[in-house]
Design an enzyme around this catalytic site. Structure first.
Site, short mmCIF file in Angstrom:
data_model
loop_
_atom_site.label_atom_id
_atom_site.label_comp_id
_atom_site.label_asym_id
_atom_site.label_seq_id
_atom_site.Cartn_x
_atom_site.Cartn_y
_atom_site.Cartn_z
N THR A 1 4.98 3.04 7.60
CA THR A 1 5.12 3.39 6.08
C THR A 1 5.70 5.02 5.79
O THR A 1 5.87 5.59 6.86
CB THR A 1 3.74 3.35 5.15
OG1 THR A 1 4.24 3.30 3.89
CG2 THR A 1 2.99 4.52 5.38
N CYS B 1 2.33 9.99 -2.33
CA CYS B 1 1.29 8.99 -2.08
C CYS B 1 0.42 9.05 -0.80
O CYS B 1 0.69 10.11 0.02
CB CYS B 1 2.06 7.65 -1.76
SG CYS B 1 2.91 6.99 -3.25
N HIS C 1 -1.41 1.95 1.33
CA HIS C 1 -0.63 3.02 0.68
C HIS C 1 -0.58 2.86 -0.88
O HIS C 1 -0.58 1.96 -1.36
CB HIS C 1 1.01 2.39 0.90
CG HIS C 1 2.05 3.46 0.48
ND1 HIS C 1 3.13 3.47 1.20
CD2 HIS C 1 2.00 4.24 -0.39
CE1 HIS C 1 3.97 4.32 0.45
NE2 HIS C 1 3.34 4.84 -0.37
#
Length: 225
Positions: free
Chosen positions: A69, A74, A91
């Protein structure tokens, strides 16, 4: 770049003479639960099958494909059961809020989704450990809302409450990050990207900052690659 030493499962064959089905093809063909990552591909760098976890998604597996990712403000929590040797990544964009359709974008739901799926696959809460990434301030001038800081504080407090030890982390500061996690071995790798505000991450973080409510007053190794 550290040597990840990933392993790849041999191709699965049916009856003699029948076409073989690779692990990647099998993964692509499987049905997916709501919020479960589904973007599978072959990663040429690690020379193994890979899945990309997008905002609001999670993925759990017991083989060392690579879960990837990319993060701005985030958070990605990588949880691993050291006994069952199964792990997963989520996530999320914000600590809490939202409705059912995008619940995986919020930490309070994203952590439950990940932990519940791990336990369904044989993990135990008492043997889980965590590696945490993200929470960067990648948009200059966004100090007021502190999205990355709030995300980081949320996940650290959540894991403490759940008695899941955080054995390593790479959080806060100004860097976007690319994270790679191997769920069978528990190995995690992080690459800090140049803080040049990549368009996709900036757009993602702006969405998060527009939806957040301003706050009221009041051990393991990570390889850089």
């Amino acid at each position: 770049m550290a040597d990840s030493s990933p392993t790849r499962s041999p191709a699965f064959s049916g009856n003699a003479g029948a076409p073989s089905t690779t692990r990647l093809e099998k993964l692509k063909a499987q049905s997916r639960k709501p919020g479960e990552a589904s973007f599978f591909f072959y990663d040429a760098h690690f020379k193994t099958d890979a899945v990309k976890v997008l905002p609001g998604e999670y993925f759990v597996h017991d083989q060392d494909l690579v879960i990837l990712t990319t993060l701005g403000s985030c958070i990605a929590a990588c949880l691993w059961d050291r006994n069952a040797r199964i792990g997963g990544m989520n996530h999320f964009m914000l600590p809490d809020g939202g409705g059912a359709q995008d619940c995986g974008r919020y930490g309070s739901y994203a952590m439950e989704l990940l932990i519940n799926e791990l336990m369904k696959r044989g993990a135990m809460r008492t043997s889980l450990e965590a590696k945490v990434f993200g929470g960067g301030q990648v948009i200059s001038g966004m100090n007021t809302l502190n999205v990355g800081q709030r995300n980081t504080e949320f996940v650290m407090n959540y894991l403490k409450t759940e008695h899941i030890p955080v054995i390593s982390k790479d959080v806060l500061e100004i860097y976007p990050r690319k994270v790679c996690f191997f769920p069978h071995s528990g190995k995690a790798m992080v690459k800090r990207l140049a803080p040049t505000n990549p368009d996709a991450l900036v757009a993602q973080d702006r969405v998060a900052s527009q939806r957040i409510v301003p706050p009221s007053s009041g051990a393991g190794s990570i390889d850089l690659f």
